[in-house]
Design a protein around this motif. Structure first.
Motif, PDB file in Angstrom:
ATOM      1  N   GLU A   1       5.302   2.926  -6.974  1.00 10.57           N
ATOM      2  CA  GLU A   1       4.299   3.182  -5.944  1.00 10.57           C
ATOM      3  C   GLU A   1       3.096   3.946  -6.477  1.00 10.57           C
ATOM      4  O   GLU A   1       2.051   4.012  -5.816  1.00 10.57           O
ATOM      5  N   ASP A   2       3.221   4.516  -7.678  1.00 11.40           N
ATOM      6  CA  ASP A   2       2.110   5.265  -8.269  1.00 11.40           C
ATOM      7  C   ASP A   2       1.279   4.421  -9.249  1.00 11.40           C
ATOM      8  O   ASP A   2       0.273   4.907  -9.785  1.00 11.40           O
ATOM      9  N   LEU A   3       1.686   3.194  -9.489  1.00 13.10           N
ATOM     10  CA  LEU A   3       0.934   2.334 -10.397  1.00 13.10           C
ATOM     11  C   LEU A   3      -0.389   1.925  -9.760  1.00 13.10           C
ATOM     12  O   LEU A   3      -0.490   1.756  -8.550  1.00 13.10           O
ATOM     13  N   THR A   4      -1.401   1.750 -10.577  1.00 11.46           N
ATOM     14  CA  THR A   4      -2.729   1.383 -10.089  1.00 11.46           C
ATOM     15  C   THR A   4      -2.874  -0.140 -10.004  1.00 11.46           C
ATOM     16  O   THR A   4      -2.144  -0.875 -10.686  1.00 11.46           O
ATOM     17  N   PRO A   5      -3.810  -0.650  -9.204  1.00 12.61           N
ATOM     18  CA  PRO A   5      -4.082  -2.084  -9.188  1.00 12.61           C
ATOM     19  C   PRO A   5      -4.418  -2.630 -10.579  1.00 12.61           C
ATOM     20  O   PRO A   5      -4.069  -3.766 -10.904  1.00 12.61           O
TER      21      PRO A   5
ATOM     22  N   LEU B   1      -1.056  -3.018 -12.323  1.00  7.67           N
ATOM     23  CA  LEU B   1      -0.212  -4.020 -11.679  1.00  7.67           C
ATOM     24  C   LEU B   1      -0.728  -5.444 -11.840  1.00  7.67           C
ATOM     25  O   LEU B   1       0.062  -6.384 -11.927  1.00  7.67           O
ATOM     26  N   ARG B   2      -2.057  -5.616 -11.900  1.00  2.00           N
ATOM     27  CA  ARG B   2      -2.614  -6.964 -11.853  1.00  2.00           C
ATOM     28  C   ARG B   2      -3.504  -7.367 -13.026  1.00  2.00           C
ATOM     29  O   ARG B   2      -3.772  -8.557 -13.208  1.00  2.00           O
ATOM     30  N   TRP B   3      -3.944  -6.400 -13.841  1.00  2.00           N
ATOM     31  CA  TRP B   3      -4.962  -6.740 -14.829  1.00  2.00           C
ATOM     32  C   TRP B   3      -4.598  -6.408 -16.278  1.00  2.00           C
ATOM     33  O   TRP B   3      -5.020  -7.130 -17.190  1.00  2.00           O
TER      34      TRP B   3
ATOM     35  N   PRO C   1       6.579   2.385 -17.986  1.00  2.00           N
ATOM     36  CA  PRO C   1       7.931   2.926 -17.978  1.00  2.00           C
ATOM     37  C   PRO C   1       7.966   4.404 -17.596  1.00  2.00           C
ATOM     38  O   PRO C   1       7.204   5.215 -18.126  1.00  2.00           O
ATOM     39  N   GLY C   2       8.809   4.711 -16.632  1.00  2.00           N
ATOM     40  CA  GLY C   2       8.955   6.091 -16.185  1.00  2.00           C
ATOM     41  C   GLY C   2       8.044   6.485 -15.046  1.00  2.00           C
ATOM     42  O   GLY C   2       8.259   7.523 -14.423  1.00  2.00           O
ATOM     43  N   VAL C   3       7.019   5.682 -14.770  1.00  2.10           N
ATOM     44  CA  VAL C   3       6.098   5.978 -13.664  1.00  2.10           C
ATOM     45  C   VAL C   3       6.592   5.257 -12.410  1.00  2.10           C
ATOM     46  O   VAL C   3       6.834   4.045 -12.451  1.00  2.10           O
ATOM     47  N   PRO C   4       6.758   5.953 -11.296  1.00  3.33           N
ATOM     48  CA  PRO C   4       7.202   5.296 -10.063  1.00  3.33           C
ATOM     49  C   PRO C   4       6.290   4.119  -9.710  1.00  3.33           C
ATOM     50  O   PRO C   4       5.066   4.197  -9.850  1.00  3.33           O
TER      51      PRO C   4
ATOM     52  N   ALA D   1       0.627 -10.507   0.032  1.00  4.42           N
ATOM     53  CA  ALA D   1       1.505 -10.518  -1.136  1.00  4.42           C
ATOM     54  C   ALA D   1       1.777  -9.082  -1.596  1.00  4.42           C
ATOM     55  O   ALA D   1       0.938  -8.193  -1.440  1.00  4.42           O
ATOM     56  N   LEU D   2       2.947  -8.868  -2.186  1.00  4.96           N
ATOM     57  CA  LEU D   2       3.377  -7.524  -2.567  1.00  4.96           C
ATOM     58  C   LEU D   2       2.812  -7.116  -3.922  1.00  4.96           C
ATOM     59  O   LEU D   2       2.499  -7.960  -4.762  1.00  4.96           O
ATOM     60  N   ASP D   3       2.722  -5.830  -4.141  1.00  5.23           N
ATOM     61  CA  ASP D   3       2.289  -5.293  -5.435  1.00  5.23           C
ATOM     62  C   ASP D   3       3.425  -5.338  -6.457  1.00  5.23           C
ATOM     63  O   ASP D   3       3.181  -5.481  -7.660  1.00  5.23           O
ATOM     64  N   TYR D   4       4.641  -5.197  -5.985  1.00  2.00           N
ATOM     65  CA  TYR D   4       5.810  -5.212  -6.874  1.00  2.00           C
ATOM     66  C   TYR D   4       7.059  -5.488  -6.045  1.00  2.00           C
ATOM     67  O   TYR D   4       7.030  -5.435  -4.803  1.00  2.00           O
ATOM     68  N   TYR D   5       8.145  -5.763  -6.734  1.00  2.00           N
ATOM     69  CA  TYR D   5       9.441  -5.978  -6.090  1.00  2.00           C
ATOM     70  C   TYR D   5      10.487  -5.451  -7.053  1.00  2.00           C
ATOM     71  O   TYR D   5      10.303  -5.515  -8.277  1.00  2.00           O
ATOM     72  N   GLU D   6      11.569  -4.917  -6.514  1.00  2.00           N
ATOM     73  CA  GLU D   6      12.589  -4.372  -7.390  1.00  2.00           C
ATOM     74  C   GLU D   6      13.985  -4.616  -6.834  1.00  2.00           C
ATOM     75  O   GLU D   6      14.178  -4.695  -5.622  1.00  2.00           O
ATOM     76  N   THR D   7      14.939  -4.757  -7.735  1.00  2.00           N
ATOM     77  CA  THR D   7      16.349  -4.825  -7.391  1.00  2.00           C
ATOM     78  C   THR D   7      17.076  -3.770  -8.216  1.00  2.00           C
ATOM     79  O   THR D   7      16.449  -2.995  -8.948  1.00  2.00           O
ATOM     80  N   ASP D   8      18.386  -3.754  -8.126  1.00  2.00           N
ATOM     81  CA  ASP D   8      19.161  -2.790  -8.900  1.00  2.00           C
ATOM     82  C   ASP D   8      19.053  -3.026 -10.398  1.00  2.00           C
ATOM     83  O   ASP D   8      19.288  -2.114 -11.198  1.00  2.00           O
ATOM     84  N   THR D   9      18.720  -4.243 -10.796  1.00  2.00           N
ATOM     85  CA  THR D   9      18.730  -4.591 -12.222  1.00  2.00           C
ATOM     86  C   THR D   9      17.365  -4.920 -12.802  1.00  2.00           C
ATOM     87  O   THR D   9      17.184  -4.865 -14.022  1.00  2.00           O
TER      88      THR D   9
END
Length: 231
Positions: free
Chosen positions: A144-148, A151-153, A139-142, A121-129
């Protein structure tokens, strides 16, 4: 994971937590097509009675439409618990027993396909919107730089700022005991505590139309997220 060109509908589904009847009812009414995308926001497992059936239905969706599965903290705990890790006892006390019971009560009865499904399963998913995460984003943090932990807790406070990209952040995890989605500037939380007897909530992210069902099989639609915006 970025999807720059979106065809069909994108449907986000909040924390299912083993509520197989609720999930099946929503999927029946959605009448999904090949060009549609379903984003499961994580915590598909544990607490409710039907974890095994929920994962079976999600796997079946792969032949119907595009499925995006995000990893929630309960998938993380379950995977760790199945290997006798540090989360095992915590997992069993917080819905893991119900999940295990749905497989017949033994670890070795959980199919490898189900384990792989959770593990990949993915950590995140994104679209244009929109940005989709299980728990939170910063907010403002890429992404891919977010921590588990983020993202999950981490839990939503309801006072977070909107993302500077202008994209909405759609998440689950912070259970809304009221059974109503939490909607405020730049954020939508779809964990409407289905396992507590409330509705499981899915939305069409373009139209904000809601599709909801209870584990009892009761279904409703026609409501929109705008009805729940916190002023």
């Amino acid at each position: 994971m970025d999807q720059t060109t979106q065809q069909g509908r994108t449907i986000a589904i909040g924390d299912i937590h083993g509520c197989d009847v609720a999930l099946g009812t929503i999927l029946y009414h959605l009448e999904l097509k090949r060009e549609d995308t379903v984003v499961c926001l994580g915590d598909a497992v544990d607490r409710g009675p039907g974890t095994k059936h929920v994962i079976e239905m999600l796997l079946d969706l792969k032949s119907t439409c595009k499925l995006v599965m995000l990893k929630g903290n309960h998938e993380e705990m379950m995977l760790d618990g199945l290997h006798g890790g540090r989360w095992e006892s915590t997992w069993l006390q917080h819905g893991g027993k119900e999940a295990l019971d749905s497989y017949g009560g033994r670890y070795d009865l959980i199919p490898e396909e189900h384990r792989i499904f959770m593990a990949t399963a993915l950590d995140y998913y994104e679209t244009d919107t929109d940005i989709f995460v299980h728990a939170t984003a910063v907010p403002g943090v890429p992404l891919e730089d977010l921590t588990p932990q983020e993202l999950r807790w981490d839990r939503l406070k309801g006072t977070e700022e909107a993302d500077p990209s202008g994209r909405r952040i759609i998440c689950g995890h912070t259970a809304q005991k009221s059974g109503k989605p939490l909607v405020f500037d730049g954020w939508v939380c779809l964990d409407t505590a289905a396992y507590r007897g409330n509705y499981l909530t899915a939305i069409d992210v373009k139209t904000n139309e809601m599709f909801q069902a209870k584990q009892s099989g009761k279904y409703r639609e026609g409501k929109t997220l705008e009805q729940y915006v916190v002023k």
